[in-house]
Design an enzyme around this catalytic site. Structure first.
Site, PDB file in Angstrom:
ATOM      1  CE1 TYR A   1     -25.921 -15.371  46.468  1.00  0.00           C
ATOM      2  CE2 TYR A   1     -27.547 -15.474  45.361  1.00  0.00           C
ATOM      3  CZ  TYR A   1     -26.928 -16.153  46.061  1.00  0.00           C
ATOM      4  OH  TYR A   1     -27.081 -17.531  46.562  1.00  0.00           O
TER       5      TYR A   1
ATOM      6  CB  CYS B   1     -15.549 -16.657  68.237  1.00  0.00           C
ATOM      7  SG  CYS B   1     -16.627 -15.450  66.818  1.00  0.00           S
TER       8      CYS B   1
ATOM      9  CD  GLU C   1     -28.036 -20.442  43.752  1.00  0.00           C
ATOM     10  OE1 GLU C   1     -28.409 -18.922  45.226  1.00  0.00           O
ATOM     11  OE2 GLU C   1     -27.445 -21.681  43.764  1.00  0.00           O
TER      12      GLU C   1
ATOM     13  CB  CYS D   1     -20.260 -16.979  60.769  1.00  0.00           C
ATOM     14  SG  CYS D   1     -20.036 -15.352  60.330  1.00  0.00           S
TER      15      CYS D   1
ATOM     16  CB  CYS E   1     -15.398 -20.553  63.583  1.00  0.00           C
ATOM     17  SG  CYS E   1     -15.585 -19.221  61.751  1.00  0.00           S
TER      18      CYS E   1
ATOM     19  CB  CYS F   1     -12.096 -15.070  62.053  1.00  0.00           C
ATOM     20  SG  CYS F   1     -13.730 -13.524  61.878  1.00  0.00           S
TER      21      CYS F   1
ATOM     22  CG  ASP G   1     -25.863 -14.812  50.778  1.00  0.00           C
ATOM     23  OD1 ASP G   1     -25.157 -14.385  50.588  1.00  0.00           O
ATOM     24  OD2 ASP G   1     -26.636 -15.629  51.015  1.00  0.00           O
TER      25      ASP G   1
END
Length: 299
Positions: free
Chosen positions: A122, A199, A41, A192, A202, A208, A140
DNA sequence: CACGCGTGGGG
DNA sequence: TCCCCAAGCGT
């Protein structure tokens, strides 16, 4: 208007099933070892995500366990960090290892994680979700974009944003938050997108609230006169660090100019590195990588 | 809170 | 070859 529980469940279902068939997770994130996850990370914040596996495995082969990192000399950690950038993060990771090793291991609860050096909102939630059973979503910039679009596109400040994100986590089963986060990050990077989201492909298009009405291009950019990289502090610090890496324990006398920096600027830079714990002055007047962290772990 | 932090890869 | 970019954390 907030999402209803059934909308949230629907989104979770769609996202996790999409992830099952099309995601490309980091292998390193599939480990349950919180130490390996923490390393990954920290690296993911500063390097191409696709390379994190390679870099993290390399680092972990040098320092396989929390104990080995905690006991390592700072110099060896910085050597292993060569090419990875952001050397201060290597120091913070090392200090986090020292601190958590003293606690008996890397914690997996958000509060204890966030108390570690270099671990913020995060990273704490990412480790807790991936290596523990945390249900708070690590936010994030990519997940922030996905979440904000899902709820209608309004820009949210960090705290409300975290709360909205956690709303998804609250409807997940234990152990699913890590996969949810990985799925959302993949979606953010493949579909995205910040500038031209796709879209139509997606998996969340049916639920959405921003579908099809994402603002086109946002441009800031320009202004800022073009500065030669060789004149920046970053360049100078990077070169000095590499000189110290090459010099080894004997160290190197740092004098004279470098790139666009005169001798005084170089002296100032090496002293700054020393103050940050990235360099150590030895009796001969030379500098080398610090054998031990010169600064206390902040708490 | 705005800024600094490093590097390798892609256009 | 040159220019642009990433992205969370500490100060």
């Amino acid at each position: 208007m907030a999402l209803t529980a059934s909308e949230i469940k629907q989104i979770n279902r769609l996202l996790l099933s999409w992830y099952k068939v099309s995601a490309r997770p980091l292998k390193i994130r599939e480990r349950s070892d919180p130490y390996a996850v923490l390393v990954a990370e920290v690296m993911s914040q500063q390097t191409q995500i696709s390379r994190v596996d390679v870099f993290a495995e390399r680092f972990l082969s040098r320092f396989p366990t929390l104990r080995s990192l905690a006991r390592a000399e700072t110099a060896d950690v910085l050597q292993a960090w060569r090419g990875l950038g952001y050397n201060r993060r290597a120091l913070l990771l090392h200090r986090a290892a020292v601190a958590s090793h003293a606690l008996g291991g890397i914690p997996t609860d958000v509060d204890s994680l966030e108390a570690l050096p270099g671990v913020g909102p995060y990273t704490a939630r990412a480790v807790a979700a991936i290596a523990g059973d945390g249900r708070e979503i690590p936010v994030d910039v990519n997940i922030a974009r996905v979440v904000q679009r899902l709820v209608g596109g309004r820009r949210l400040t960090p705290k409300p944003l975290q709360a909205v994100a956690n709303g998804f986590g609250a409807h997940l089963k234990p152990g699913e938050a890590g996969r949810w986060a990985q799925a959302a990050m993949d979606l953010a990077g493949s579909t995205c997108l910040s500038v031209r989201p796709d879209c139509s492909s997606c998996p969340l298009r049916s639920v959405c609230r921003s579908k099809g009405r994402v603002r086109a291009t946002r441009k800031k950019r320009s202004a800022a006169s073009t500065v030669k990289f060789e004149t920046t502090q970053r360049w100078l610090r990077g070169r000095l660090l590499d000189e110290l890496r090459d010099a080894g324990v004997a160290g190197v006398r740092v004098r004279g100019a470098r790139g666009g920096h005169d001798a005084a600027a170089v002296r100032s830079a090496i002293r700054r590195l020393e103050g940050e714990g990235l360099a150590e002055r030895i009796d001969s007047g030379a500098y080398r990588l610090p054998r031990r962290s010169s600064r206390k772990v902040r708490r």
